[in-house]
Design an enzyme around this catalytic site. Structure first.
Site, PDB file in Angstrom:
ATOM      1  N   LYS A 221     -12.016 -67.845  42.350  1.00 61.02           N
ATOM      2  CA  LYS A 221     -12.516 -68.114  40.815  1.00 61.02           C
ATOM      3  C   LYS A 221     -12.057 -69.181  40.308  1.00 61.02           C
ATOM      4  O   LYS A 221     -12.018 -69.851  39.568  1.00 61.02           O
ATOM      5  CB  LYS A 221     -11.582 -66.670  40.274  1.00 61.02           C
ATOM      6  CG  LYS A 221     -11.841 -66.885  38.214  1.00 61.02           C
ATOM      7  CD  LYS A 221     -12.944 -67.630  37.940  1.00 61.02           C
ATOM      8  CE  LYS A 221     -13.222 -66.972  36.357  1.00 61.02           C
ATOM      9  NZ  LYS A 221     -12.160 -67.585  36.065  1.00 61.02           N
ATOM     10  N   GLU A 228     -15.660 -75.929  36.449  1.00 58.80           N
ATOM     11  CA  GLU A 228     -15.742 -75.519  35.117  1.00 58.80           C
ATOM     12  C   GLU A 228     -15.164 -76.818  33.711  1.00 58.80           C
ATOM     13  O   GLU A 228     -15.774 -77.292  33.050  1.00 58.80           O
ATOM     14  CB  GLU A 228     -14.967 -74.720  34.002  1.00 58.80           C
ATOM     15  CG  GLU A 228     -15.378 -74.190  33.069  1.00 58.80           C
ATOM     16  CD  GLU A 228     -14.575 -72.883  32.795  1.00 58.80           C
ATOM     17  OE1 GLU A 228     -13.661 -72.688  31.496  1.00 58.80           O
ATOM     18  OE2 GLU A 228     -14.862 -71.784  32.944  1.00 58.80           O
TER      19      GLU A 228
END
Length: 349
Positions: A221, A228
Site C-alpha cells: 500500500k 498515486e
C-alpha cells in the site's frame, strides 16, 4: 483527539458466554430474527461473520455499513458518541469502550482498526493485546508504516494473537464501489476472514489479495500511494500546460472528458480530475498548498534503501513540499546569488 481517548483503563473481562445467549441477555435478537428482517440464505448463514471495528470515521463507518448490508454483524467503537450513534442507525452495534467491544464479540474475535497511523495505532494495539485472547485476530486497515507493523505483529505473536495488515484504498467511494485491499499475514488467519474481505472488495475475486507475510500488505500500500503521488503530479502538470496555452483557449473539462474514453491515459483518477475541473475550472478559492500523509516519503526512503531509482515519485513528493513554502528563502537566496556573481537584477517584493 488525544491518543489516550481511545484507551479506557483496563478492567478484567467477565466470562464470555455464547453469542446468541448474550444477545438474549441484552434483550436483542439476532438481525435475521428481528420482525420484518429478511431471512438470510443457508449460504449467508454459513459465511456471515462478526467483527469489531475501531475507528468510525468516514472510512471506518462506511466499511462497517458495507459489511452490515451484506449480513455480517459489526460492533463498532469510537470515542465520539455521534460516530457510535451513526453506525447504530444502519444496524451495527456500538460499544462505548474497548472493554465493551471485546465483550460483545464471540471467540475467536476479529477486531479491525481504522485509526490514524503512529501513536494512536500503537496505543490501540497495546490496549487490545491486554484484552484479547490467544487465537483472536487484529486487522490494521490504516496506513501504518510496514516497519511499525512488523514490530506490532511480533508483540501480538508473543501472546498467540494473529496480526493482519491490510493496506486499504477506496476512500469515500468504497461504500458503493468496494475497497482495494492488499493483505499481509499468516495464510490461515487471512483465509479465516475471507468472507469479510470478499464483502469489502469490489468483487469476491477481484480487488483484493493475500500478497505475502505480515508487513507485505502495508508495504504494498505504501508503494501504491507513492505511485498515486506520481500519477496525480503528472495530471496536474499536464492540465497546467494546457491552461497556460492561452492562444487555444482550451476547455480543460472537455479535454479531460475526451481522454476518459479510449485514451491510454484514462483512469478513475482522471475521471475525478475531470469532475473537479467541471465544478471549478479555475480552481477558485483553493490555495496552492498540497499535504502529504507520509506514504510518499516512506516510498522514497525505501527506494533509496533498496538502491532503486524512483525519480518521478521523488519529484512528486518534492513538488508537494515546495507547495507549502509560500515565502521561499531558497528562491530568494538563488536570486541574490545571481545578483552577486553576474549582476542580474533582483525583483523586489
Amino acid at each position: 483527539m488525544a491518543a489516550h481517548a481511545w484507551l479506557p483503563a483496563h478492567r478484567p473481562r467477565p466470562h464470555q458466554g455464547r453469542f446468541q445467549r448474550r444477545l438474549a441477555r441484552h434483550g436483542r435478537r439476532p438481525d435475521h430474527l428481528r420482525p420484518g428482517a429478511a431471512t438470510p440464505s443457508r449460504q449467508q448463514r454459513r459465511t456471515n461473520m462478526e467483527l469489531g471495528m475501531i475507528g468510525l470515521g468516514r472510512m471506518g463507518a462506511n466499511m462497517a455499513r458495507r459489511l452490515v448490508k451484506a449480513g455480517h454483524h459489526v460492533s463498532g467503537f469510537d470515542p465520539n458518541a455521534d460516530a457510535r450513534k451513526h453506525v447504530k442507525d444502519f444496524g451495527a452495534t456500538a460499544a462505548d469502550s474497548l472493554d465493551a467491544l471485546v465483550a460483545q464479540l464471540e471467540v475467536p474475535r476479529t477486531i479491525w482498526m481504522m485509526v490514524p497511523s503512529g501513536k494512536i495505532t500503537s496505543d490501540t494495539v497495546d490496549a487490545l493485546l491486554d484484552r484479547l485472547d490467544k487465537g483472536d485476530s487484529i486487522v490494521d486497515g490504516g496506513n501504518s508504516n510496514y516497519k511499525d507493523t512488523l514490530a506490532r505483529a511480533q508483540a501480538a505473536a508473543a501472546k498467540g494473537i494473529h496480526y493482519i495488515d491490510c493496506g486499504t484504498s477506496g476512500g469515500v467511494w468504497g461504500l458503493d464501489e468496494g475497497y482495494s485491499m492488499m493483505i499481509g499475514g499468516e495464510k490461515a488467519a487471512v483465509e479465516r476472514l475471507r468472507p469479510i474481505f470478499e464483502t469489502l472488495a469490489p468483487g469476491k475475486d477481484k480487488g483484493w489479495g493475500h500478497v505475502g507475510p505480515v508487513g507485505a500488505g502495508h508495504f504494498t500500500k505504501m508503494v501504491h500511494n507513492g505511485i498515486e503521488y506520481g500519477l496525480m503530479q503528472a495530471y496536474a502538470e499536464g492540465f497546467s500546460i494546457l491552461r497556460h496555452k492561452e492562444d487555444f483557449k482550451l476547455d480543460l473539462h472537455q479535454v479531460g472528458a475526451i481522454w476518459r474514453y479510449g485514451s491510454v491515459v484514462r483512469s478513475w483518477l482522471l475521471e475525478l480530475t475531470t469532475d473537479a475541473l467541471g465544478k471549478n475550472p479555475d480552481m477558485d478559492g483553493i490555495a496552492p498548498w498540497v499535504a502529504d500523509s507520509g506514504e510518499g516519503r516512506w516510498t522514497v526512503a525505501e527506494a533509496i534503501d533498496l538502491d532503486v531509482p524512483a525519480p518521478v515519485i521523488t519529484a512528486s513528493l518534492i513538488a508537494r513540499l515546495r507547495s507549502r513554502d509560500g515565502d521561499s528563502f531558497a528562491d530568494k537566496l538563488l536570486a541574490a546569488m545571481r545578483n552577486e556573481f553576474g549582476g542580474h537584477p533582483i525583483r523586489k517584493e
